[in-house]
Design an enzyme around this catalytic site. Structure first.
Site, short mmCIF file in Angstrom:
data_model
loop_
_atom_site.label_atom_id
_atom_site.label_comp_id
_atom_site.label_asym_id
_atom_site.label_seq_id
_atom_site.Cartn_x
_atom_site.Cartn_y
_atom_site.Cartn_z
N HIS A 71 0.47 -1.41 0.05
CA HIS A 71 0.22 0.47 0.36
C HIS A 71 0.54 1.46 -0.29
O HIS A 71 1.18 2.09 -0.96
CB HIS A 71 -0.51 -0.09 1.25
CG HIS A 71 -1.53 0.71 1.31
ND1 HIS A 71 -3.70 0.81 0.93
CD2 HIS A 71 -2.09 2.43 2.06
CE1 HIS A 71 -3.46 1.98 1.12
NE2 HIS A 71 -3.17 3.37 1.35
N GLU A 72 1.63 1.30 0.52
CA GLU A 72 2.56 2.32 0.81
C GLU A 72 3.69 2.57 -0.24
O GLU A 72 3.65 3.61 -0.77
CB GLU A 72 3.43 2.99 2.69
CG GLU A 72 2.56 2.70 3.60
CD GLU A 72 1.19 3.90 4.13
OE1 GLU A 72 1.75 4.77 2.73
OE2 GLU A 72 0.13 3.67 4.56
N HIS A 112 1.68 4.72 -2.77
CA HIS A 112 1.40 6.06 -2.64
C HIS A 112 2.91 6.41 -3.06
O HIS A 112 3.00 7.64 -3.76
CB HIS A 112 1.72 6.03 -0.94
CG HIS A 112 0.02 6.31 -0.52
ND1 HIS A 112 -1.02 7.19 -1.29
CD2 HIS A 112 -0.79 5.69 0.40
CE1 HIS A 112 -2.21 6.45 -0.60
NE2 HIS A 112 -1.45 6.08 0.76
N GLU A 128 -4.84 7.58 -3.14
CA GLU A 128 -5.17 6.78 -2.42
C GLU A 128 -5.46 5.70 -3.42
O GLU A 128 -5.81 3.81 -3.45
CB GLU A 128 -6.55 6.92 -1.77
CG GLU A 128 -7.19 5.33 -0.91
CD GLU A 128 -5.57 5.54 0.61
OE1 GLU A 128 -4.62 6.10 0.84
OE2 GLU A 128 -5.68 4.64 0.69
ZN ZN Z 1 -3.30 5.35 1.63
#
Ligand code: ZN
Length: 501
Positions: free
Chosen positions: A264-265, A268, A294
């Site tokens: 997830h990170e 980003h 997101e």
């Molecule tokens: Zn996030």
């Protein structure tokens, strides 16, 4: 014009340098700073924040922007200088319309409320923090009122995070999404839940971290321009295009925690690492909205990282890393475990199908609080009522109810939740476009190769930074407005197959 443009860029560069330094201090605060450093660190960051704000709201910046306006208007919309002037002006207007004294009050109030929340949540004591929350709502209204002419009082707050979105447009999207999601969630949760015990064995930390890092390296995360550390709450932070860091949290008895927060990170971070280097030191050097940001974390975490094709390649490697734990666990069992759908009380633990229902509850409650239709004293009851009607569950207390998220206790109510669901919607929208352009992407993912997908995202989304708004990006990429159709299609296809719906 050239002289004014150079002066503007020089001023922006200085502000960006200060902000980068503040971010380093924030990263250190969350990773390695000893507790004794807390008080001074708060001060250091507040002073730097104030200096950056003063420099940016300097009337000289406004004059430069006025002088440069005719030049900006003479350029094509997507010219870098036009975008720089447009985005800087937008930020400048936001920054100058809110009085500095109000901002300082809110900043201090937010910090104090956060401290109170860290005590109130474990103590299950909503009453102790309710007065602070009332103040926060009042401050959030005051901020909104600095931008008169809105249709809904939450509009300016939503606009800060997701430019161009309004309470009404988000509400319309969410209503449509909810109507599609609830039957899917009901159909799945009426079945026997997937067995995820294979994820709950003991997995030593070092191997977990190394495995996650191997994947994100393959995704294209550049460790020459980033690093990963451990924190209580995983996050991504950026000091410059050459230094975009991520953090994770490891649970030795839950394999999914570090693994999926890493993916997830990294999503980003890929976005931030992929921005055009020419934008360094300007307001264009950053993701364009909470929702688009997101969408990238969700795309790499879920659409890629929880897909069957992905694990056809990576599961044998995971088994080789943890032979004792996983040798006897078939791929299908693991795949079902990482995609387990379950009604739950905690948003951050929720699966792909039910996650958005959590977000919508918060979004609706935020609007009601700001409208004055819901009093803070009635918030816990309203929370429980919505969880019962939407998820069929009731939290035993406020700790896992209205106190669970930090957002409302960090200085703002309004505009802080919709980005998560907008991100989910956009993740499928962008991914569908990438697949249309390059039908070979799934096969490549099955071979552990992500270059084509990463390249498409860099080309169509990352490189632009904040040059285009979320709506403009969607329009450029898909030729139409934001729609939930690809997201619903994605969920129906994936979970329809998994649960024979
Ligand atoms: Zn996030």
């Amino acid at each position: 014009m050239e002289k004014q443009l150079q002066e503007l860029k020089q001023r922006l560069q200085e502000i960006s340098t200060i902000n980068g330094a503040t971010a380093v201090l924030g990263w250190d605060q969350s990773t390695y700073m000893p507790p004794g450093g807390a008080a001074a660190r708060g001060q250091q960051m507040a002073v730097l924040g104030r200096i950056a704000h003063e420099k940016f709201t300097d009337t000289a910046v406004g004059r430069l922007l006025d002088d440069l306006q005719p030049y900006a208007e003479s350029l094509p919309y997507d010219h870098d200088d036009a975008a720089l002037i447009r985005v800087t002006r937008r930020n400048y207007e936001r920054a100058t319309k809110v009085p500095a004294a109000l901002l300082a009050t809110i900043y201090a109030h937010g910090a104090a409320t956060y401290q109170q929340w860290t005590v109130a949540r474990p103590a299950n004591d909503f009453a102790s923090i309710a007065p602070a929350l009332e103040k926060t709502i009042d401050y959030s209204r005051q901020i909104a009122d600095c931008f008169p002419g809105y249709d809904h009082i939450a509009d300016p707050l939503i606009d800060f995070a997701d430019l161009g979105m309004k309470a009404e447009s988000v509400r319309a999207l969410f209503t449509e999404l909810r109507a599609a999601l609830v039957p899917i969630a009901n159909a799945i949760t009426s079945q026997e839940p997937a067995d995820d015990s294979c994820l709950k064995q003991h997995f030593p930390e070092a191997q977990q971290l190394a495995f996650g890092q191997e994947i994100i390296k393959a995704y294209g995360y550049d460790f020459q321009r980033g690093r990963q550390d451990k924190t209580h709450h995983p996050f991504m932070t950026k000091f410059s295009i050459g230094d975009v860091r991520i953090t994770t949290r490891v649970k030795e008895h839950d394999l999914s925690e570090a693994l999926f927060s890493t993916l997830h990170e990294a999503g980003h971070a890929l976005y931030e690492q992929g921005i055009n280097p020419a934008y360094e030191g300007t307001p264009l050097n950053g993701g364009t909205s909470a929702g688009v940001h997101e969408s990238q974390s969700r795309l790499w975490e879920n659409l890629v990282g929880r897909s069957r094709t992905f694990w056809e390649h990576y599961y044998p490697k995971l088994q080789a890393t943890f032979p004792e734990q996983l040798y006897h666990v078939p791929l299908e069992t693991f795949y079902r475990a990482i995609n387990k759908v379950q009604r739950s009380l905690i948003r951050t633990d929720a699966d792909e199908v039910t996650y958005n229902l959590h977000v919508m509850i918060r979004f609706d409650l935020e609007l009601a609080l700001l409208e004055g239709k819901l009093a803070v004293k009635d918030l816990p009851a309203a929370w429980h009522a919505r969880y019962e009607s939407d998820l069929g569950l009731r939290a035993p207390d406020d700790r896992d109810g209205v106190l669970q998220d930090v957002h409302w206790y960090s200085g703002q109510v309004g505009g802080v939740f919709q980005g998560y669901t907008l991100g989910n919607i956009m993740s499928a929208l962008f991914y569908a476009q990438a697949l249309q352009a390059h039908p070979t992407i799934p096969a490549e993912i099955g071979a552990g190769e992500f270059g084509t997908l990463h390249g498409w995202l860099r080309e169509n989304i990352y490189q632009h930074g904040s040059k285009f708004t979320a709506n403009e990006l969607v329009e450029r990429v898909t030729g139409g407005p934001l729609t939930i159709a690809p997201y619903i299609q994605y969920l129906r296809a994936k979970y329809g197959e998994l649960y024979q719906l």
